[in-house]
Design a protein around this motif. Structure first.
Motif, mmCIF file in Angstrom:
data_model
loop_
_atom_site.group_PDB
_atom_site.id
_atom_site.type_symbol
_atom_site.label_atom_id
_atom_site.label_comp_id
_atom_site.label_asym_id
_atom_site.label_seq_id
_atom_site.Cartn_x
_atom_site.Cartn_y
_atom_site.Cartn_z
ATOM 1 N N SER A 201 1.983 -3.990 3.280
ATOM 2 C CA SER A 201 2.220 -2.556 3.446
ATOM 3 C C SER A 201 3.620 -2.331 3.990
ATOM 4 C CB SER A 201 1.176 -1.941 4.401
ATOM 5 O OG SER A 201 1.215 -2.595 5.656
ATOM 6 N N LEU B 124 -7.834 0.448 0.604
ATOM 7 C CA LEU B 124 -7.902 1.856 0.234
ATOM 8 C C LEU B 124 -9.216 2.036 -0.522
ATOM 9 C CD1 LEU B 124 -5.899 4.170 0.717
ATOM 10 C CD2 LEU B 124 -5.114 3.886 -1.625
ATOM 11 N N TYR C 207 -4.729 -4.051 -0.728
ATOM 12 C CA TYR C 207 -3.283 -4.290 -0.746
ATOM 13 C C TYR C 207 -2.979 -5.411 0.253
ATOM 14 C CZ TYR C 207 -3.015 0.219 -3.129
ATOM 15 O OH TYR C 207 -3.182 1.248 -4.013
ATOM 16 N N LYS D 287 0.843 -1.185 0.000
ATOM 17 C CA LYS D 287 0.000 0.000 0.000
ATOM 18 C C LYS D 287 0.881 1.239 0.000
ATOM 19 C CE LYS D 287 -1.768 1.985 3.710
ATOM 20 N NZ LYS D 287 -1.553 3.415 3.459
#
Length: 498
Positions: free
Chosen positions: A415, A438, A412, A317
């Motif tokens: 991260s 997101l 995602y 992400k």
């Protein structure tokens, strides 16, 4: 005297070269052997007429082999033999001639693709549109000349493809069977079918996008003294099993991250891996944008159905650690392709509604027809009607009154570890960061879709303007150091591309 001393060496090289040609045992080593022969002959017997003839033959044969081998791994197009050569002169070394022999010519590639000029693509994808906005030259190489990165397959790309496959197949199972173990086993099953029997160097299975040979290039041990062509041909290099195990474990961790983010036992997607396509008008004609949506979810409401488009990403992400304006730009870039997918889906809904209206009127307007290919599939229409409690399409209201696009979501699967928005409770020694969603709200989705359509049409217009120039040098490269335009540009003859 010097020539006589080296005669055995030259005769040995010539004999070995002729043997390779006659037996058709052609490898990169054969090309090297031929060039050694040519070099030795040119040094020790520069004035012999028959030797000059032999040199021309060897140069042509070696050039053809080297060029063929290079293109077979760098482009999906058929083999191309360039007719452009540098002028011959005593100052050109044999090494320079060998290097020129492997360089590409855009016009030769186009001719091999059966084009007499640079063509205007009439079918684009959200990915290709985005590629053009980032780098015109990378778009030209990949989507017009059909060149592929070298090598075409990477561990990261393989991970993304196989994770997507596992996340699609897990919903084929009954909800109680959608466990983490079964999800990870789906990954193992898919990779097992692609990796082949590596202990005996046998690869099996083919996929639509990438064949088994592409996956066979993964996790090869590259030695410093290996010939570059032999390494890339993957015919003799052994596999690094430990690297493959590490890759597999990190991939399974991403699926564990997904399972912690969303429990698939509580989710029933409307559609998975769904192809969507729509026509966009231009001044002269139209063009098609086509792509695949990872997942579409449906939420029933009193006023109809709310659709949400979901995309999986095996990459990290974005870390929104910059100024507000920069963070907003990064977020918009992440969602641009998703907006194009939403636009295509809505155009398909409109096309379906138009078709059904004409069918209800039992007549068609003169000179106008509706193309079934650009509407919602029968399967999707039936699923929507069943979910909303309608027996048939005649009982249901218009599709635009029934359906609403509410949100876009990117999942995602990992991260950055220092991204506290995703990893506030993650141990510092964790192998990867957690999964994170997101979201992009489509509260004013019609205005968003109108803006996106204008952007898509504008990009196609820019592509057409460059095509109309009919000059490969008009497609300029970008300055981003990670763009593959830089690596690809080095494959071409100087002056043929910018």
């Amino acid at each position: 005297h010097t020539s006589c001393c080296h005669l055995p060496l030259v005769m040995m090289l010539l004999k070995r070269s002729c043997h390779c040609i006659q037996s058709k045992q052609w490898t990169a080593s054969t090309s090297l052997l031929l060039w050694c022969t040519v070099a030795a002959v040119s040094i020790f017997y520069p004035t012999a007429a028959f030797i000059n003839t032999e040199m021309m033959m060897l140069r042509l044969v070696s050039r053809r082999s080297s060029y063929t081998h290079h293109l077979s791994r760098s482009t999906c197009a058929p083999t191309i033999f360039s007719t452009r050569q540098l002028s011959s002169s005593p100052s050109h070394s044999e090494a320079a001639s060998a290097q020129v022999a492997t360089l590409l010519d855009p016009y030769e590639i186009l001719r091999d693709l059966k084009f007499d000029k640079i063509p205007l693509p009439n079918k684009l994808s959200p990915t290709s549109l985005e590629s053009f906005t980032k780098c015109h030259q990378a778009f030209f190489f990949q989507y017009i000349l059909k060149l592929k990165p070298d090598p075409p397959m990477t561990p990261e790309l393989a991970r993304g493809i196989i994770c997507h496959k596992a996340l699609e197949d897990v919903f084929e199972l009954a909800p109680p069977q959608r466990t983490l173990v079964n999800l990870q086993n789906l990954f193992r099953k898919e990779w097992s079918s692609l990796r082949g029997d590596r202990e005996s160097n046998n690869s099996v299975t083919q996929t639509k996008e990438y064949n088994a040979e592409s996956y066979d290039s993964l996790f090869r041990i590259v030695n410093d003294d290996d010939d570059d062509d032999d390494v890339l041909s993957n015919e003799s290099s052994p596999f690094d099993i430990n690297a493959e195990i590490d890759w597999g474990q990190s991939s399974l961790q991403l699926l564990k991250n997904y399972y912690e983010l969303e429990d698939p036992r509580n989710v029933t997607p409307l559609m998975r891996e769904m192809w969507v396509n729509a026509k966009f008008p231009t001044e002269d004609d139209s063009f098609i944008v086509r792509g695949k949506i990872d997942r579409i979810d449906l939420i029933s409401s009193n006023s109809g159905a709310i659709l949400s488009i979901i995309d999986y990403k095996t990459g990290k992400k974005p870390h929104f650690k910059y100024a507000t304006a920069t963070n907003e730009r990064i977020a918009n870039e992440q969602f641009w392709k998703m907006k194009v997918y939403a636009l295509i889906l809505w155009k398909m809904i409109l096309q379906t509604e138009t078709l059904e209206q004409r069918q209800r009127q039992e007549s068609e307007e003169v000179g106008k027809t509706v193309d079934y290919r650009y509407g919602l599939s029968w399967e999707l229409r039936q699923k929507l009607l069943q979910s909303l409690g309608y027996e048939n399409e005649q009982q249901a209201p218009k599709w635009t009154e029934l359906l609403t696009l509410e949100s876009l979501r990117i999942m995602y699967l990992t991260s950055h570890l220092d991204d506290m928005a995703a990893n506030y409770d993650t141990p510092p020694d964790a192998p990867v960061g957690k999964a994170k969603c997101l979201d992009f709200s489509l509260n004013e989705f019609m205005s968003v879709l109108d803006q996106t359509e204008n952007e898509v049409i504008s990009i196609q217009k820019q592509i057409k303007e460059l095509v109309d120039m009919q000059d490969p040098k008009a497609w300029h490269h970008c300055n981003w150091k990670y763009c593959n335009c830089h690596e690809m540009r080095d494959r071409f003859i100087d002056g043929t591309v910018s």
